[in-house]
Design an enzyme around this catalytic site. Structure first.
Site, PDB file in Angstrom:
ATOM      1  N   ASN A   1      -2.307 -21.769 -32.773  1.00 59.07           N
ATOM      2  CA  ASN A   1      -3.698 -21.668 -33.212  1.00 59.07           C
ATOM      3  C   ASN A   1      -4.246 -20.282 -32.893  1.00 59.07           C
ATOM      4  O   ASN A   1      -4.052 -19.768 -31.785  1.00 59.07           O
ATOM      5  CB  ASN A   1      -4.516 -22.733 -32.454  1.00 59.07           C
ATOM      6  CG  ASN A   1      -5.922 -22.916 -32.962  1.00 59.07           C
ATOM      7  OD1 ASN A   1      -6.128 -23.149 -34.153  1.00 59.07           O
ATOM      8  ND2 ASN A   1      -6.907 -22.831 -32.070  1.00 59.07           N
TER       9      ASN A   1
ATOM     10  N   GLU B   1      -4.243 -18.252 -29.355  1.00 64.54           N
ATOM     11  CA  GLU B   1      -4.709 -16.858 -29.285  1.00 64.54           C
ATOM     12  C   GLU B   1      -3.781 -15.939 -28.509  1.00 64.54           C
ATOM     13  O   GLU B   1      -4.230 -15.116 -27.709  1.00 64.54           O
ATOM     14  CB  GLU B   1      -6.134 -16.817 -28.702  1.00 64.54           C
ATOM     15  CG  GLU B   1      -7.126 -17.610 -29.537  1.00 64.54           C
ATOM     16  CD  GLU B   1      -8.536 -17.674 -28.942  1.00 64.54           C
ATOM     17  OE1 GLU B   1      -8.776 -17.028 -27.909  1.00 64.54           O
ATOM     18  OE2 GLU B   1      -9.382 -18.374 -29.529  1.00 64.54           O
TER      19      GLU B   1
ATOM     20  N   GLU C   1     -11.254 -24.649 -36.391  1.00 69.09           N
ATOM     21  CA  GLU C   1     -12.507 -24.377 -35.672  1.00 69.09           C
ATOM     22  C   GLU C   1     -13.551 -23.796 -36.623  1.00 69.09           C
ATOM     23  O   GLU C   1     -14.292 -22.872 -36.285  1.00 69.09           O
ATOM     24  CB  GLU C   1     -12.263 -23.391 -34.512  1.00 69.09           C
ATOM     25  CG  GLU C   1     -11.188 -23.846 -33.542  1.00 69.09           C
ATOM     26  CD  GLU C   1     -10.981 -22.914 -32.352  1.00 69.09           C
ATOM     27  OE1 GLU C   1     -11.837 -22.029 -32.108  1.00 69.09           O
ATOM     28  OE2 GLU C   1      -9.957 -23.067 -31.681  1.00 69.09           O
TER      29      GLU C   1
ATOM     30  N   HIS D   1     -13.507 -18.906 -37.786  1.00 68.49           N
ATOM     31  CA  HIS D   1     -14.894 -18.591 -37.416  1.00 68.49           C
ATOM     32  C   HIS D   1     -15.355 -17.474 -38.355  1.00 68.49           C
ATOM     33  O   HIS D   1     -14.961 -16.329 -38.195  1.00 68.49           O
ATOM     34  CB  HIS D   1     -14.971 -18.143 -35.956  1.00 68.49           C
ATOM     35  CG  HIS D   1     -14.573 -19.206 -34.986  1.00 68.49           C
ATOM     36  ND1 HIS D   1     -15.335 -20.335 -34.790  1.00 68.49           N
ATOM     37  CD2 HIS D   1     -13.500 -19.331 -34.171  1.00 68.49           C
ATOM     38  CE1 HIS D   1     -14.751 -21.104 -33.877  1.00 68.49           C
ATOM     39  NE2 HIS D   1     -13.636 -20.522 -33.488  1.00 68.49           N
TER      40      HIS D   1
ATOM     41  N   ASP E   1     -16.530 -22.568 -38.629  1.00 63.34           N
ATOM     42  CA  ASP E   1     -17.985 -22.421 -38.700  1.00 63.34           C
ATOM     43  C   ASP E   1     -18.273 -21.156 -39.496  1.00 63.34           C
ATOM     44  O   ASP E   1     -17.445 -20.257 -39.573  1.00 63.34           O
ATOM     45  CB  ASP E   1     -18.685 -22.463 -37.332  1.00 63.34           C
ATOM     46  CG  ASP E   1     -18.123 -21.535 -36.286  1.00 63.34           C
ATOM     47  OD1 ASP E   1     -17.415 -20.571 -36.626  1.00 63.34           O
ATOM     48  OD2 ASP E   1     -18.413 -21.757 -35.086  1.00 63.34           O
TER      49      ASP E   1
HETATM   50  O1  G3I Z   1     -19.119 -26.253 -17.672  1.00 61.61           O
HETATM   51  C1  G3I Z   1     -19.840 -25.136 -17.187  1.00 61.61           C
HETATM   52  C2  G3I Z   1     -21.069 -25.548 -16.474  1.00 61.61           C
HETATM   53  O2  G3I Z   1     -20.696 -26.299 -15.336  1.00 61.61           O
HETATM   54  C3  G3I Z   1     -21.891 -24.322 -16.098  1.00 61.61           C
HETATM   55  O3  G3I Z   1     -23.086 -24.708 -15.510  1.00 61.61           O
HETATM   56  C4  G3I Z   1     -22.171 -23.471 -17.336  1.00 61.61           C
HETATM   57  C5  G3I Z   1     -22.911 -22.194 -17.001  1.00 61.61           C
HETATM   58  O4  G3I Z   1     -22.544 -21.150 -17.849  1.00 61.61           O
HETATM   59  O5  G3I Z   1     -20.960 -23.130 -17.922  1.00 61.61           O
HETATM   60  C6  G3I Z   1     -20.225 -24.253 -18.353  1.00 61.61           C
HETATM   61  O6  G3I Z   1     -19.030 -23.823 -18.936  1.00 61.61           O
HETATM   62  C7  G3I Z   1     -19.155 -23.264 -20.219  1.00 61.61           C
HETATM   63  C8  G3I Z   1     -18.321 -24.099 -21.182  1.00 61.61           C
HETATM   64  O7  G3I Z   1     -18.296 -23.483 -22.450  1.00 61.61           O
HETATM   65  C9  G3I Z   1     -18.861 -25.508 -21.343  1.00 61.61           C
HETATM   66  O8  G3I Z   1     -20.146 -25.473 -21.903  1.00 61.61           O
HETATM   67  C10 G3I Z   1     -18.635 -21.846 -20.176  1.00 61.61           C
HETATM   68  O9  G3I Z   1     -19.510 -21.034 -19.399  1.00 61.61           O
HETATM   69  C11 G3I Z   1     -18.503 -21.271 -21.561  1.00 61.61           C
HETATM   70  O10 G3I Z   1     -17.821 -20.022 -21.479  1.00 61.61           O
HETATM   71  C12 G3I Z   1     -17.697 -22.205 -22.433  1.00 61.61           C
HETATM   72  O11 G3I Z   1     -17.641 -21.661 -23.733  1.00 61.61           O
HETATM   73  C13 G3I Z   1     -16.631 -22.194 -24.555  1.00 61.61           C
HETATM   74  C14 G3I Z   1     -15.685 -21.086 -24.975  1.00 61.61           C
HETATM   75  O12 G3I Z   1     -14.708 -21.618 -25.865  1.00 61.61           O
HETATM   76  C15 G3I Z   1     -14.997 -20.471 -23.776  1.00 61.61           C
HETATM   77  O13 G3I Z   1     -14.007 -19.585 -24.155  1.00 61.61           O
HETATM   78  C16 G3I Z   1     -17.287 -22.799 -25.781  1.00 61.61           C
HETATM   79  O14 G3I Z   1     -18.042 -23.946 -25.386  1.00 61.61           O
HETATM   80  C17 G3I Z   1     -16.223 -23.225 -26.800  1.00 61.61           C
HETATM   81  O15 G3I Z   1     -16.848 -23.572 -28.010  1.00 61.61           O
HETATM   82  C18 G3I Z   1     -15.292 -22.055 -27.069  1.00 61.61           C
HETATM   83  O16 G3I Z   1     -14.295 -22.485 -27.949  1.00 61.61           O
HETATM   84  C19 G3I Z   1     -13.343 -21.500 -28.343  1.00 61.61           C
HETATM   85  C20 G3I Z   1     -12.030 -22.211 -28.570  1.00 61.61           C
HETATM   86  O17 G3I Z   1     -11.664 -22.953 -27.421  1.00 61.61           O
HETATM   87  C21 G3I Z   1     -10.917 -21.230 -28.942  1.00 61.61           C
HETATM   88  N1  G3I Z   1     -11.310 -20.404 -30.064  1.00 61.61           N
HETATM   89  C22 G3I Z   1     -12.616 -19.737 -29.959  1.00 61.61           C
HETATM   90  C23 G3I Z   1     -13.708 -20.753 -29.645  1.00 61.61           C
HETATM   91  C24 G3I Z   1     -15.068 -20.092 -29.610  1.00 61.61           C
HETATM   92  O18 G3I Z   1     -15.163 -19.161 -28.580  1.00 61.61           O
END
Ligand code: G3I
Length: 305
Positions: free
Chosen positions: A172, A128, A235, A209, A237
């Protein structure tokens, strides 16, 4: 064939899913992963904030759990991601000199890639980096772009090639699915330039996405492939439900299988209940791990319609 992975394998492709370590205690989740998929991308566990939360202190526990399970099943593993502006620890964002950012970036790439050396099919080396608006080729502002300049992408790929020569190195991004979009053209021009100058790059990841895949999606895959790189749908969906969702998924699979260098598809999760798109139902299995109409249309498309 009767599973997604086995069906994709008939044409030499893989069919993967993003998996999160936090769900490995859900036995239906793991059973579905093992049965249907022959590739995995750790959803968050290989990102910078997970693997090097403080400078020089690497931690791989959650990523290793996913990797060792996948290896036990003979799956491919996609590494995601080495250099990204998000999920980036504060210590990196606060670095103020070009040399400091460069040293930290290269040290991070080396630290993570060395840990997994020989075990990763493809790395999302840079994720990105392109801006959503502006002139063709405009990069997003990030600590990497600000301090090192636009050349940070090339530097990251060169460092990555030296760290693990066996891994495919991917760029990516999202919103590079439409063949004619400015953002797509910027990435296209970068890949063409890298190939012309011998900068190591092996693949382009189309995150995909979707609400609806663009009508020229197959043309877009083909135009990247014609530059001499693999294309991976990384990715996938698709929002919605029912036959409209199933039809969109079918068109994505058909676009990939029509292009020889489109080598695999990864969906961004297994079940709707854990999707990052909360409030939507964008995946192939519902919250009870039942196969959705989208699952059946993907399976049929992988089997040639
Ligand atoms: O791990 C912490 C946890 O300790 C805490 O209690 C909780 C409270 O919010 O947050 C947890 O972290 C979260 C993490 O996912 C794991 O679940 C983050 O807040 C959350 O922001 C994070 O979101 C991820 C996101 O990337 C962040 O940018 C999504 O799971 C993940 O699917 C998403 O994936 C991205 C790709 O890497 C890049 N392309 C876009 C895609 C979708 O956004």
């Amino acid at each position: 064939a009767s599973t997604l992975g086995a069906s994709a394998a008939q044409s030499g492709r893989y069919f993967g899913a993003a998996v999160a370590a936090g769900h490995l205690s859900d036995s239906a989740y793991v059973a579905t992963w093992d049965r249907e998929f022959n590739s995995v991308t750790p959803e968050n566990e290989m990102k910078w904030d997970s693997t090097e939360p403080s400078r020089g202190a690497f931690s791989f526990g959650n990523a290793d759990r996913i990797v060792s399970h996948a290896q036990g099943q003979g799956m491919k593993i996609r590494g995601h991601t080495l250099v990204w502006h998000a999920q980036l620890p504060g210590w990196v964002q606060n670095l103020s000199s070009a040399s400091d950012v460069r040293t930290a970036m290269n040290n991070h790439i080396n630290g993570v890639m060395n840990h997994y050396k020989g075990n990763i099919y493809a790395w999302d080396v840079v994720n990105e980096a392109f801006a959503d608006g502006g002139a063709v080729g405009t990069l997003r502002s990030s600590v990497f772009q600000q301090r090192i300049g636009n050349g940070f992408i090339e530097e990251a790929f060169r460092t990555a090639r030296a760290a693990d020569p066996a891994a495919k190195l991917c760029y990516n991004d999202y919103n590079i699915d439409d063949a004619n979009a400015n953002k797509t053209r910027g990435v296209y021009n970068m890949v063409r330039d890298f190939k012309a100058r011998g900068v190591p790059i092996d693949c382009v990841g189309l995150q995909s996405h979707f609400g609806n895949p663009p009508s020229n999606y197959q043309q877009n895959i083909a135009q990247f492939a014609a530059l001499g790189v693999d294309v991976q749908i990384t990715e996938l969906d698709v929002g919605g439900s029912g036959s409209a969702q199933a039809d969109a998924y079918r068109r994505v699979v058909e676009a990939c299988t029509a292009v020889p260098r489109c080598t695999g598809i990864t969906v961004w999760g297994i079940t709707d209940k854990y999707s990052w798109r909360s409030g939507d139902t964008p995946l192939l299995f519902d919250g009870n791990y039942n196969k959705k109409p989208a699952y059946t249309s993907v399976l049929n498309a992988l089997n040639g319609g």
